[in-house]
Scaffold this motif. Structure first.
Motif, PDB file in Angstrom:
ATOM      1  N   ALA A 102       1.833   1.677   2.945  1.00 45.72           N
ATOM      2  CA  ALA A 102       1.430   1.205   1.623  1.00 45.72           C
ATOM      3  C   ALA A 102       2.515   1.531   0.622  1.00 45.72           C
ATOM      4  O   ALA A 102       3.135   2.601   0.676  1.00 45.72           O
ATOM      5  N   SER A 154       3.333   1.301  -3.625  1.00 50.32           N
ATOM      6  CA  SER A 154       2.821   1.041  -4.966  1.00 50.32           C
ATOM      7  C   SER A 154       3.738   0.052  -5.670  1.00 50.32           C
ATOM      8  O   SER A 154       4.961   0.235  -5.728  1.00 50.32           O
ATOM      9  N   SER A 186      -1.738  -0.796 -10.942  1.00 54.36           N
ATOM     10  CA  SER A 186      -3.004  -1.285 -10.406  1.00 54.36           C
ATOM     11  C   SER A 186      -2.848  -2.097  -9.116  1.00 54.36           C
ATOM     12  O   SER A 186      -3.809  -2.690  -8.633  1.00 54.36           O
ATOM     13  N   ILE A 203      -1.204  -2.172  -5.060  1.00 55.45           N
ATOM     14  CA  ILE A 203      -0.548  -1.546  -3.909  1.00 55.45           C
ATOM     15  C   ILE A 203      -0.420  -2.603  -2.828  1.00 55.45           C
ATOM     16  O   ILE A 203      -1.374  -3.328  -2.527  1.00 55.45           O
ATOM     17  N   GLU A 204       0.754  -2.699  -2.235  1.00 58.73           N
ATOM     18  CA  GLU A 204       0.974  -3.625  -1.124  1.00 58.73           C
ATOM     19  C   GLU A 204       0.778  -2.863   0.189  1.00 58.73           C
ATOM     20  O   GLU A 204       1.355  -1.795   0.380  1.00 58.73           O
ATOM     21  N   VAL A 205      -0.053  -3.410   1.068  1.00 58.75           N
ATOM     22  CA  VAL A 205      -0.340  -2.790   2.362  1.00 58.75           C
ATOM     23  C   VAL A 205       0.231  -3.699   3.440  1.00 58.75           C
ATOM     24  O   VAL A 205       0.047  -4.919   3.404  1.00 58.75           O
ATOM     25  N   TRP A 247       1.211  -3.945   7.949  1.00 57.79           N
ATOM     26  CA  TRP A 247       0.911  -3.392   9.267  1.00 57.79           C
ATOM     27  C   TRP A 247       1.546  -4.271  10.325  1.00 57.79           C
ATOM     28  O   TRP A 247       1.967  -5.398  10.045  1.00 57.79           O
ATOM     29  N   VAL A 304      -8.989  -4.806   5.319  1.00 53.36           N
ATOM     30  CA  VAL A 304      -8.282  -3.682   4.724  1.00 53.36           C
ATOM     31  C   VAL A 304      -9.271  -2.905   3.881  1.00 53.36           C
ATOM     32  O   VAL A 304      -9.976  -3.474   3.048  1.00 53.36           O
ATOM     33  N   SER A 305      -9.356  -1.603   4.132  1.00 53.39           N
ATOM     34  CA  SER A 305     -10.265  -0.768   3.339  1.00 53.39           C
ATOM     35  C   SER A 305      -9.496   0.411   2.771  1.00 53.39           C
ATOM     36  O   SER A 305      -8.527   0.884   3.359  1.00 53.39           O
ATOM     37  N   SER A 306      -9.900   0.876   1.593  1.00 52.98           N
ATOM     38  CA  SER A 306      -9.256   2.028   0.964  1.00 52.98           C
ATOM     39  C   SER A 306     -10.152   3.243   1.109  1.00 52.98           C
ATOM     40  O   SER A 306     -11.374   3.127   1.217  1.00 52.98           O
ATOM     41  N   MET A 307      -9.527   4.402   1.137  1.00 57.35           N
ATOM     42  CA  MET A 307     -10.303   5.645   1.295  1.00 57.35           C
ATOM     43  C   MET A 307     -10.190   6.494   0.059  1.00 57.35           C
ATOM     44  O   MET A 307      -9.258   6.490  -0.642  1.00 57.35           O
TER      45      MET A 307
END
Length: 194
Positions: free
Chosen positions: A162, A164, A168, A170-172, A174, A191-194
């Motif tokens: 990831a 920043s 506001s 963030i590029e993810v 994989w 895609v999930s955030s924690m």
């Protein structure tokens, strides 16, 4: 017939559906027009006959691992042509010659699920659904292709990172998982955030 001679007091009505209750009215007519209709006759049911119409919308797919799900639109009662109505479901792996058949005895049932550990995920099957009643067998639907249940992904994507981009955003990214078309259709990633 539309018009019957005034000296005739019986007629034969043809092209009726089998195993359906009918009642009849008679109207007297002359050059001026038709009179009031008679009271209806008692209800009379035509005799039974083998079914003549196969199910429509034969399809399927989905389900759980090691399942072949086959669906169809049930035949309405007025087209079942007799008592003891049911379905004959026939299927075979694509490219083979021997049909596997089973009977579904409920006329309202819209599906059949074949479960067997030997079913490979997302395998094509040729499928057809026929009809029967106490008077005999009717026709089968045309043959259609249905795929067995897909297999869920067994590994997670790797190389997740990831970056920043702003306060506001963030590029993810994989690395795609290795995927065989024989396991199903890879619809996408979640895609999930924690």
């Amino acid at each position: 017939p539309d018009v019957i001679d005034g000296k005739t007091f019986t007629t034969t009505v043809v092209d009726l559906n089998p195993w359906v209750e009918y009642e009849f009215r008679v109207v007297a007519s002359n050059k001026i027009g038709g009179g009031e209709p008679s009271l209806p006759s008692e209800k009379v049911r035509t005799e039974e006959a083998a079914p003549e119409i196969p199910p429509s919308e034969v399809s399927g797919g989905g389900g759980s691992r090691s399942e072949l799900v086959i669906t169809w639109d049930p035949i309405p009662e007025e087209l079942q042509n007799g008592e003891g109505f049911g379905y004959v479901v026939a299927f075979r792996p694509s490219g083979t010659t021997t049909w596997i058949q089973t009977v579904v005895t409920s006329p309202d049932t819209p599906r059949y699920v074949f479960r067997n550990e030997s079913i490979l995920p997302f395998s094509p099957y040729e499928v057809k659904v026929g009809v029967y009643n106490n008077k005999g067998e009717g026709p089968f639907s045309s043959v259609t292709t249905v795929f067995s249940a897909e297999e869920e992904p067994s590994i997670a994507p790797s190389g997740v990172s990831a970056t920043s981009l702003s306060s506001s955003v963030i590029e993810v990214s994989w690395t795609a998982i290795p995927w065989k078309m024989s396991s199903g259709r890879l619809l996408g990633y979640e895609v999930s955030s924690m």
